[in-house]
Design an enzyme around this catalytic site. Structure first.
Site, PDB file in Angstrom:
ATOM      1  N   GLU A  92      -2.345  20.739  32.751  1.00  0.00           N
ATOM      2  CA  GLU A  92      -2.499  21.844  31.804  1.00  0.00           C
ATOM      3  C   GLU A  92      -1.786  21.413  30.535  1.00  0.00           C
ATOM      4  O   GLU A  92      -0.549  21.425  30.465  1.00  0.00           O
ATOM      5  CB  GLU A  92      -1.911  23.131  32.385  1.00  0.00           C
ATOM      6  CG  GLU A  92      -2.371  24.378  31.660  1.00  0.00           C
ATOM      7  CD  GLU A  92      -1.412  24.805  30.574  1.00  0.00           C
ATOM      8  OE1 GLU A  92      -1.688  24.443  29.406  1.00  0.00           O
ATOM      9  OE2 GLU A  92      -0.424  25.461  30.869  1.00  0.00           O
ATOM     10  N   CYS A 103       1.119  27.954  25.018  1.00  0.00           N
ATOM     11  CA  CYS A 103       0.004  27.004  24.948  1.00  0.00           C
ATOM     12  C   CYS A 103      -1.314  27.689  24.601  1.00  0.00           C
ATOM     13  O   CYS A 103      -2.196  27.067  24.009  1.00  0.00           O
ATOM     14  CB  CYS A 103      -0.113  26.228  26.247  1.00  0.00           C
ATOM     15  SG  CYS A 103      -0.286  27.272  27.712  1.00  0.00           S
TER      16      CYS A 103
END
Length: 475
Positions: A249, A283
């Site tokens: 990720e 993020c």
């Protein structure tokens, strides 16, 4: 509150400073040292690997009910300890106490979800003639090396531990050295709920030393990493040497497409709060606001006014709506990006500089009409900066949204149902929010495409990433 004493945890034993190197943990609101964290040496990592190998042999034989009991028990303990864990997280990472309280509940919800998923690891029987029997089963992949960043100091360790434990794997977790107490609290809840101590270890250390040592061992069967694209590519290369399965990720640069038919005031009210949560150190943070020209000025001015009204202060203060950035590197990095953008011709509409000389505070910032040549249009800022650019229409907005190699999260605001379907199809992102910023949940996969990584955490997909497929054919 008193910041907890720090240690590593190997085989259930707390491993303290002793002769080891240390990392000074800082309070981002003051810059003061609040703890000394022991860093692993090679012997510590070898011991963690040996214990994880033993832990896998134990835990792979556990029943779904045993795994569910541990996860649901840990969830209940997290709820009981919410305030204690949240306050420790705010002290070491800086985000507001309201955000860290929510984060504790996020992990409790995830553990409860995985407690249910342990009993839904189904296989299948394949139809065969002449009495042959063929079955497909799913088994735990093996010991997992998991690396978690500092921006979600409770949720990231929760994700890294929850899925492997639900699947029957053991885990060596290396959380961020900036926010160790939060991760240790999550592990302690699992241990107190009955997790065998061999199943989950927490180590800290010099990142490259730890990653090379763990990924170079034949014990490790899977890597789970959350962090920057640059580091993710490096770890993927290390993992490839031993054909280690990976879930990555990585970075993002979230585009937000705002059309003239959107409810502009509602969009602003929601998007501004989401942009500046955790000081933009998220993020999936909305970053590039691509706004139809006819509503551009209204949107830009409304965004700037709301940004300037945000109360910035110590995250422990209940009145703060944005805390400091997490470490001394971040304000310097954001200031450099903003200066570069302005030098390239961007307009500074709000903020743009550090606040005071104590701690790591930075103003909620808005820049507009930013040329594509500016660094901030191509590099993930990971801070409290919103970019707002006018766009001629849908085709150009989609092209700009997909221009970068990142594809983690994308957002769009429009009332046109046909356009909503087109955007859902055309936007290159692992997660798309249409008239919402709520794109994460315990039952929904979280992950990206392109340079934003591969695989997913959360949801059944997060559990499946910790399982391998076996086909058995009996004559």
């Amino acid at each position: 509150m008193t910041y907890p004493e720090l240690s590593m945890v190997i085989g259930g034993e707390k491993v303290g400073v002793a002769h080891r190197r240390t990392h000074a943990v800082l309070n981002p609101a003051t810059g003061a040292v609040i703890g000394q964290l022991p860093l692993a040496d090679a012997a510590d990592l070898d011991r963690a690997l040996a214990v994880a190998d033993e832990g896998f042999r134990i835990w792979r034989k556990s029943t779904p009910m045993q795994r569910a009991a541990v996860l649901s028990g840990a969830a209940a303990l997290l709820v009981q300890r919410q305030e204690e864990i949240a306050r420790a997280a705010t002290l070491e990472e800086g985000k507001t106490i309201g955000e860290t309280r929510i984060e504790v509940m996020m992990v409790a919800g995830l553990f409860n979800f995985y407690a249910g998923e342990t009993q839904r690891i189904y296989g299948r029987t394949l139809p065969r003639p002449d009495g042959q029997r063929s079955t497909v089963t799913y088994e735990p992949v093996g010991p997992v090396a998991a690396f978690a960043p500092w921006n979600f100091p409770i949720a990231n360790p929760g994700r890294k531990l929850g899925a492997p434990i639900a699947a029957g794997c053991s885990v060596i977790l290396k959380p961020a050295e900036e926010s160790p107490a939060s991760a240790l609290a999550v592990l302690q809840a699992l241990l107190d709920a009955g997790l065998p101590p061999q199943v989950a270890q927490v180590v800290f250390g010099v990142p490259d030393e730890v990653s090379r040592h763990l990924l170079g061992s034949p014990v490790i069967r899977k890597l789970s990493f959350t962090g920057s694209t640059v580091v993710g590519k490096h770890l993927a290369k290390l993992a490839a040497e031993n054909c280690i399965r990976t879930t990555m990720e990585l970075g993002g640069h979230g585009p937000v497409l705002v059309f003239a038919d959107a409810d502009i005031e509602r969009t602003l009210d929601i998007a501004v709060g989401h942009k500046y949560r955790n000081a933009g150190q998220v993020c999936v943070s909305p970053t590039r606001f691509l706004v139809e020209e006819s509503v551009f000025e209204r949107f830009r001015d409304g965004f700037a006014a709301r940004a300037q009204a945000i109360t910035v202060g110590d995250g422990m203060d209940e009145g703060s709506r944005m805390g400091p950035m997490a470490n001394p590197r971040r304000p310097e990095a954001i200031e450099a990006l903003v200066k570069d953008a302005v030098a390239a011709g961007a307009k500074l509409n709000a903020g743009g500089k550090r606040i005071g000389n104590q701690g790591f505070f930075f103003e909620p910032t808005v820049i507009s009409e930013v040329p594509l040549s500016a660094r901030i249009m191509n590099e993930e800022p990971f801070g409290p900066v919103a970019i707002i650019n006018p766009m001629p229409g849908e085709e150009a907005m989609i092209a700009e949204a997909n221009r970068l190699p990142y594809g983690l999260a994308a957002y769009c605001w429009t009332q046109d149902a046909a356009r909503q379907k087109r955007l859902a199809r055309e936007l290159e992102a692992g997660m798309v929010g249409i008239n919402t910023v709520a794109i994460g949940a315990s039952d929904s996969p979280f992950g990206g495409v392109k340079w934003s990584g591969h695989g997913a955490e959360d949801g059944p997909e997060g559990l499946a990433a910790c399982l391998v497929t076996k086909a058995v054919h009996e004559g």
